[in-house]
Design a protein around this motif. Sequence first.
Motif, short mmCIF file in Angstrom:
data_model
loop_
_atom_site.label_atom_id
_atom_site.label_comp_id
_atom_site.label_asym_id
_atom_site.label_seq_id
_atom_site.Cartn_x
_atom_site.Cartn_y
_atom_site.Cartn_z
N ALA A 61 0.82 -1.22 0.00
CA ALA A 61 0.00 0.00 0.00
C ALA A 61 0.85 1.27 0.00
O ALA A 61 0.31 2.37 0.02
N GLY A 62 2.17 1.12 -0.01
CA GLY A 62 3.07 2.26 0.08
C GLY A 62 3.13 3.06 -1.20
O GLY A 62 2.46 2.76 -2.19
N PRO A 63 3.96 4.09 -1.18
CA PRO A 63 4.06 5.01 -2.33
C PRO A 63 4.91 4.46 -3.46
O PRO A 63 5.90 5.07 -3.88
N LEU A 64 4.54 3.28 -3.94
CA LEU A 64 5.26 2.68 -5.06
C LEU A 64 4.55 3.01 -6.36
O LEU A 64 3.34 3.29 -6.39
N ARG A 65 5.28 2.96 -7.45
CA ARG A 65 4.65 3.08 -8.76
C ARG A 65 3.75 1.87 -8.99
O ARG A 65 3.95 0.81 -8.39
N VAL A 66 2.75 2.03 -9.84
CA VAL A 66 1.80 0.93 -10.10
C VAL A 66 2.54 -0.33 -10.53
O VAL A 66 2.26 -1.43 -10.05
N ALA A 67 3.51 -0.17 -11.44
CA ALA A 67 4.25 -1.35 -11.93
C ALA A 67 5.02 -2.02 -10.79
O ALA A 67 5.09 -3.26 -10.73
N ASP A 68 5.59 -1.23 -9.88
CA ASP A 68 6.33 -1.80 -8.77
C ASP A 68 5.40 -2.52 -7.80
O ASP A 68 5.74 -3.59 -7.27
N ARG A 69 4.24 -1.93 -7.53
CA ARG A 69 3.27 -2.59 -6.65
C ARG A 69 2.81 -3.92 -7.25
O ARG A 69 2.65 -4.91 -6.53
N LEU A 70 2.59 -3.92 -8.55
CA LEU A 70 2.14 -5.14 -9.21
C LEU A 70 3.20 -6.23 -9.10
O LEU A 70 2.89 -7.38 -8.74
N ARG A 71 4.44 -5.90 -9.40
CA ARG A 71 5.51 -6.89 -9.30
C ARG A 71 5.65 -7.40 -7.87
O ARG A 71 5.82 -8.61 -7.64
N TYR A 72 5.60 -6.47 -6.90
CA TYR A 72 5.75 -6.87 -5.50
C TYR A 72 4.60 -7.79 -5.10
O TYR A 72 4.82 -8.84 -4.47
N GLY A 73 3.37 -7.40 -5.42
CA GLY A 73 2.22 -8.21 -5.03
C GLY A 73 2.25 -9.59 -5.66
O GLY A 73 2.05 -10.60 -4.99
N VAL A 74 2.52 -9.65 -6.96
CA VAL A 74 2.58 -10.94 -7.66
C VAL A 74 3.65 -11.82 -7.04
O VAL A 74 3.43 -13.02 -6.76
N GLY A 75 4.83 -11.27 -6.82
CA GLY A 75 5.93 -12.06 -6.29
C GLY A 75 5.65 -12.62 -4.91
O GLY A 75 5.90 -13.81 -4.64
#
Length: 260
Positions: A61-75
């Motif tokens: 939920a942090g201030p990450l870019r959308v692409a970074d949040r997606l990669r983090y969540g998927v991983g």
Amino acid sequence: MNDVIIDPLGAPAPAPRTPATGPAPGPARVDVDLWQLRVDHLAEDELDPSELDAEERVRLAGPLRVADRLRYGVGHIALRRLLAPRLGVAPAEVVYRREPCPGCGAPHGRPAVEGPPGAPHFSLSHSGDVVLIGIAARTVGVDVEGFPKAATVREVTPALHPLERAEITAAGETPEAFARVWSRKEAYLKGLGIGMARSLDKDYLGEHDPSALPEGWDVRSVPTADGHAAAVAVAGPLGLVRTSWLPASFVTAGSAGTPA
């Protein structure tokens, strides 16, 4: 064994394998299961974060870019769903810890699972459109890298080991040549648990001279998506490396997640 088994994209995810047994000279080889996912086939609202712990949810939920949040969540969702059946728990019950840093001894080294003796070792990486997860019975590091910009190649190459620099130069300083060396180096540093705190020119992790690799480690480049390079490193000789592509549905809401 020096084989790499590649399961095609969309194939059913294989069950955990039982390592072959039998006498063998020298240190026992370690087999590694590699799992890859494409993140460009997913949207954030398709993910199921319910199995993540409090720290992971804060990060997501942090201030990450959308692409970074997606990669983090998927991983992190995929990692829990892959580890859970090996530990005999639900994905939400997987608990992580940090091993001591090999440099200073503080508890910020390689991530590990809290589990009984013999719990699997793992490593997670994501870059570009790909998430890569490695699971093994021994210390393992993995890395995937999207091909960088030419400026990055020019800026970072001088900091590498002389033999690595020579390999990249001989290949025309292409982004692909740099990414292949860099992914091997990061896989090794993640396996060590020290990351970028170790000087980049200290160790040779290139592909041209296996005899010059760090003592006690085996490193291998592995197939991945176009526009990316990937590698795996283990403490001790590598055995069979199996790389499988997981479907996007593996991390979505309502999915059981467990490989068939």
